[in-house]
Design an enzyme around this catalytic site. Structure first.
Site, PDB file in Angstrom:
ATOM      1  N   HIS A  37       0.828  -1.206   0.000  1.00  0.00           N
ATOM      2  CA  HIS A  37       0.000   0.000   0.000  1.00  0.00           C
ATOM      3  C   HIS A  37       0.866   1.262   0.000  1.00  0.00           C
ATOM      4  CE1 HIS A  37      -3.024  -2.796   1.968  1.00  0.00           C
ATOM      5  NE2 HIS A  37      -3.735  -2.281   0.998  1.00  0.00           N
ATOM      6  N   GLU A 150      -1.563  -3.725  -9.085  1.00  0.00           N
ATOM      7  CA  GLU A 150      -1.786  -4.696 -10.154  1.00  0.00           C
ATOM      8  C   GLU A 150      -2.010  -6.112  -9.631  1.00  0.00           C
ATOM      9  OE1 GLU A 150       1.480  -4.241 -12.850  1.00  0.00           O
ATOM     10  OE2 GLU A 150       0.618  -2.439 -13.784  1.00  0.00           O
TER      11      GLU A 150
END
Length: 291
Positions: A37, A150
């Site tokens: 993150h 992704e």
């Protein structure tokens, strides 16, 4: 770093930034943050003057019997991590703030074709919930750019399609998967793994690497999918799916790939290991000579 829970306050801050001519980036999360993150925050920082991270555990993307009630909620820790990473604003709304008419009363968004396959087939309604909350967050924050990892490749394509179809004025950026040293893709749900399962988990990525090698050697997609599922089961996983798709649109590639889209592939997999449902993917480009 500013911490905001109400939409009205957020809109006031966003208006001031707009008047100052500042470019805004959004990083949506469900919290329980990890270094993956934080890599999205760094990407956002490089692309905008102000970075907003949202933390909201979205009930609409959890199905019956899934882990909504058990999903880790670590807002204080997340806030400290975001502040240290250079985030400017944390938007952490309540469920009532996001869905003022309740879950059943919320207008929902569907993305035909992409939502009901792969993870969407295994988790009915999941991507309907994802598309709905992402559309809401994009409208709440009104960023110029939004960053998504992704690892959730299907989700990334769904969001890109949503933005294109609804003509939303935001750039969607996909950021590379961040992995542990042994190859395991970082995920908030990795915390569900016990020590024995954590030792097995990197084999998901290792089997995708082996699958890509087989594809580039000319082995058929169907054979590679079957072999990889068998290998995962033998390692201790409960495979959900292994699928070779085109990166551009998640369509199945032609049997004798001739177009560039049919050679730019991605191998996607989902498998259960104990309490954790792990997902991963790996890009695989075929040599034109295999067409």
């Amino acid at each position: 770093m500013e911490h905001i829970e109400r939409l009205k306050t957020l809109r006031g801050r966003r208006s001031a930034w707009r008047q100052a001519g500042l470019r805004v980036a959004l990083v949506p999360t469900m919290g329980h943050l990890h270094p993956g993150h934080l890599s999205l925050i760094r990407e956002a920082r490089a692309r905008a003057d102000r970075v907003v991270a949202s933390v909201f555990v979205n009930p609409l993307q959890f199905g019956a019997g899934e882990d909504f009630s058990q999903y880790p909620r670590t807002l204080e820790r997340d806030s400290d991590m975001l502040r240290d990473a250079g985030c400017d604003l944390l938007f952490a709304p309540s469920e009532a703030e996001v869905y003022p008419r309740g879950r059943e009363g919320q207008t929902a968004i569907e993305v035909p074709g992409l939502c009901d396959q792969l993870c969407g087939a295994s988790r009915p309604g999941h991507f309907r919930g994802v598309a709905t909350v992402v559309a809401k967050l994009l409208n709440m924050v009104q960023p110029e750019v939004a960053i998504f990892g992704e690892k959730d490749f299907q989700q990334l394509l769904i969001i890109r399609r949503l933005v294109a179809d609804l003509n939303l004025p935001v750039e969607i950026v996909g950021a590379p998967i961040v992995r542990e040293r042994d190859g395991l893709a970082m995920s908030s749900r990795n915390s569900y793994l016990n020590a024995a399962e954590r030792a097995i988990a990197p084999r998901l990525h290792a089997n995708l690497v082996a699958a890509a090698t087989r594809l580039r050697a000319g082995v058929s997609c169907e054979a590679v999918e079957h072999e990889t599922e068998q290998a995962l089961a033998a390692a201790g996983f409960e495979p959900d799916y292994v699928s070779v798709r085109r990166r551009s649109d998640l369509a199945k590639p032609a049997p004798a790939p001739g177009t560039p889209d049919d050679r730019a592939l991605i191998i996607l997999a989902a498998a259960r290991l104990g309490r954790a449902r792990l997902i991963d993917n790996l890009a695989c480009d075929l040599d034109a000579s295999l067409a």
